[in-house]
Design a protein around this motif. Structure first.
Motif, PDB file in Angstrom:
ATOM      1  N   ASN A   1      37.088  44.103  34.357  1.00 10.65           N
ATOM      2  CA  ASN A   1      37.115  44.040  35.813  1.00 10.65           C
ATOM      3  C   ASN A   1      35.813  44.613  36.374  1.00 10.65           C
ATOM      4  N   VAL A   2      35.330  44.007  37.461  1.00 10.37           N
ATOM      5  CA  VAL A   2      34.118  44.485  38.128  1.00 10.37           C
ATOM      6  C   VAL A   2      34.452  44.671  39.606  1.00 10.37           C
ATOM      7  N   GLY A   3      34.300  45.883  40.111  1.00 11.36           N
ATOM      8  CA  GLY A   3      34.641  46.135  41.514  1.00 11.36           C
ATOM      9  C   GLY A   3      33.564  46.923  42.216  1.00 11.36           C
ATOM     10  N   GLY A   4      33.638  46.924  43.543  1.00 13.23           N
ATOM     11  CA  GLY A   4      32.616  47.602  44.336  1.00 13.23           C
ATOM     12  C   GLY A   4      33.046  48.963  44.843  1.00 13.23           C
ATOM     13  N   LEU A   5      34.279  49.386  44.531  1.00 15.72           N
ATOM     14  CA  LEU A   5      34.854  50.643  45.032  1.00 15.72           C
ATOM     15  C   LEU A   5      34.884  50.648  46.559  1.00 15.72           C
ATOM     16  N   ASN A   6      35.124  49.479  47.143  1.00 17.08           N
ATOM     17  CA  ASN A   6      35.088  49.327  48.601  1.00 17.08           C
ATOM     18  C   ASN A   6      36.268  48.497  49.079  1.00 17.08           C
ATOM     19  N   GLU A   7      37.452  49.093  49.135  1.00 17.32           N
ATOM     20  CA  GLU A   7      38.609  48.363  49.661  1.00 17.32           C
ATOM     21  C   GLU A   7      38.565  48.431  51.173  1.00 17.32           C
ATOM     22  N   LYS A   8      38.537  47.267  51.821  1.00 18.21           N
ATOM     23  CA  LYS A   8      38.446  47.280  53.286  1.00 18.21           C
ATOM     24  C   LYS A   8      39.237  46.126  53.882  1.00 18.21           C
ATOM     25  N   ALA A   9      39.803  46.353  55.080  1.00 16.26           N
ATOM     26  CA  ALA A   9      40.487  45.280  55.798  1.00 16.26           C
ATOM     27  C   ALA A   9      39.455  44.362  56.443  1.00 16.26           C
TER      28      ALA A   9
END
Ligand code: NAD
Ligand code: TYD
Length: 354
Positions: A249-257
């Motif tokens: 998995n590759v994520g940006g650590l940026n969960e946003k609405a």
């Protein structure tokens, strides 16, 4: 040594090719069909660069793929080629089945045949890296834990179902035939040169054109946002150090609405390119009917790639979105080029009520 990159004229693929050739002398053969989403202008900095060989063609064209593998003997293939827009998959799933499933199958067949005949040293060094999405995992509730690398997919759109099918084929070719594959599932990318049908570039170009900023439903759907160059660095790291047969998995650590994303875009535009009337671009936000089957939340657990490979994103959302907005403001020629007749037709069909 050579890489074969498919879909390298698209948004992520063109960043990958440009970044690769800025850092390495290893040449790239770039196979891209140049659909509406493929943009040869993205590759203009490589004009005259002999390390870049561009071939217009389809990953489903077995004869062409077989010939490219035989001629260039790449040490790795990175598969970006796909139909990638969820809304288009809802209006017309056929192309998604054709490219993402049948095309990936044809590609795998050609690679399997080529790889099977390589001398042992080349055979064991070869890698096929398949680029996929977190959307294959399904949709999360507000308090659910983030997606881990779980092969039990629950895709909800024709796009994500077709990507899940391609992931399963890649996995099966490893399990059954021993093909040395790697798969990455990443979150929503953003950055320069993204086609303005996706949320962030659509909002930037619409805001500048004085048009409505159409948010689906209540605008509270959540995505994780990854700056495109971080995604490219993750792919390089997985290619280099990933364990064959594994998924990362590759994520940006940026969960946003979505609403918060659009507010950030508006606020940056207010600062960098204020409206003539002095009002905020937020005034242009318009709520429109929701996307059918709209996934509520995606969130990525990216601990495995950090633990096993030592990769994490370099950009925060604040730094990445500022670079992105600034790039669109500085690139009116690129924006005008992609807003062709076909783009206008799509916008007219999709946003009929916006
Ligand atoms: P994109 O739509 O911008 O580019 C896709 C490219 O593939 C285009 O250049 C297109 O011409 C080419 N292509 C399409 N069909 C082809 C075919 N049959 N043969 C050869 N080339 C073909 O997509 P993108 O945003 O750059 O995404 C690249 C990959 O990353 C896709 O596999 C996508 O599923 C995946 N992905 C994207 C995101 C995102 O947020 N953009 C997130 C997760 C995963
Ligand atoms: P998108 O960029 O299409 O990516 P994906 O559907 O692959 O996540 O959309 C991101 C989010 O933004 C998604 O929740 C849908 C929403 N969205 C809007 O609200 N309005 C729009 O005009 C678009 C294109 C997307």
């Amino acid at each position: 040594m050579t890489l074969l990159v498919t879909g390298g004229a698209g948004f992520i693929g063109s960043h990958f090719v440009l970044d690769w050739l800025a850092m390495s002398d290893e040449s790239v053969v770039n196979l891209d069909k140049l659909t509406y989403a493929g943009n040869a202008h993205n590759l203009e900095p490589l004009t005259g660069d002999r390390r870049h060989v561009f071939v217009q063609g389809d990953i489903g064209d077995a004869a062409l793929v077989g010939a490219l593998l035989a001629q260039h003997r790449p040490r790795a293939l990175i598969n970006f080629a796909a139909e990638s827009h969820v809304d288009r998959s809802i209006r017309g799933p056929g192309e998604f089945i054709q490219t993402n499933i049948v095309g990936t199958f044809q590609l795998l067949e050609q690679v399997r045949s080529h790889w099977g005949q390589l001398p042992q040293a080349e055979k064991s060094a070869f890698r096929l890296l398949h680029v996929s999405t977190d959307e294959v995992y399904g949709s999360l509730g507000a308090n659910d834990p983030a997606f881990t690398e779980n092969p039990r997919n629950e895709p909800n759109s024709p796009y994500s179902a077709s990507k899940a099918a391609s992931d399963h084929l890649v996995r099966a070719y490893h399990h059954t035939f021993g093909l040395p594959v790697l798969t990455t599932n990443c979150s929503n990318n953003y950055g320069p040169m993204q086609f303005p049908e996706k949320l962030i570039p659509l909002m930037i170009v619409n805001a500048q054109a004085g048009k409505p900023l159409p948010l689906y439903g209540d605008g509270r759907q959540i995505r994780d946002w990854l700056y495109v160059k971080d995604h490219c660095s993750a792919i390089r790291a997985v290619l280099d150090r990933g364990q064959v047969g594994q998924t990362y998995n590759v994520g940006g650590l940026n969960e946003k609405a979505n609403l918060d994303i659009v507010h950030s875009v508006c606020d940056l535009l207010d600062e960098l390119s204020p409206r003539a009337d002095g009002q905020s671009y937020r005034k242009q936000i318009t709520f429109v009917p929701d996307r059918p089957g709209h996934d509520r939340r995606y969130a990525i657990d990216a601990r495995k790639i950090e633990r096993d490979i030592g990769w994490k994103p370099a950009e925060t959302f604040e730094t990445g979105i500022r670079k992105t907005v600034q790039w669109y403001l500085d690139s009116p020629r690129w924006v005008a080029q992609v807003q062709s007749g076909a783009y206008r037709e799509w916008v007219a069909t999709q946003y009929v009520q916006a």
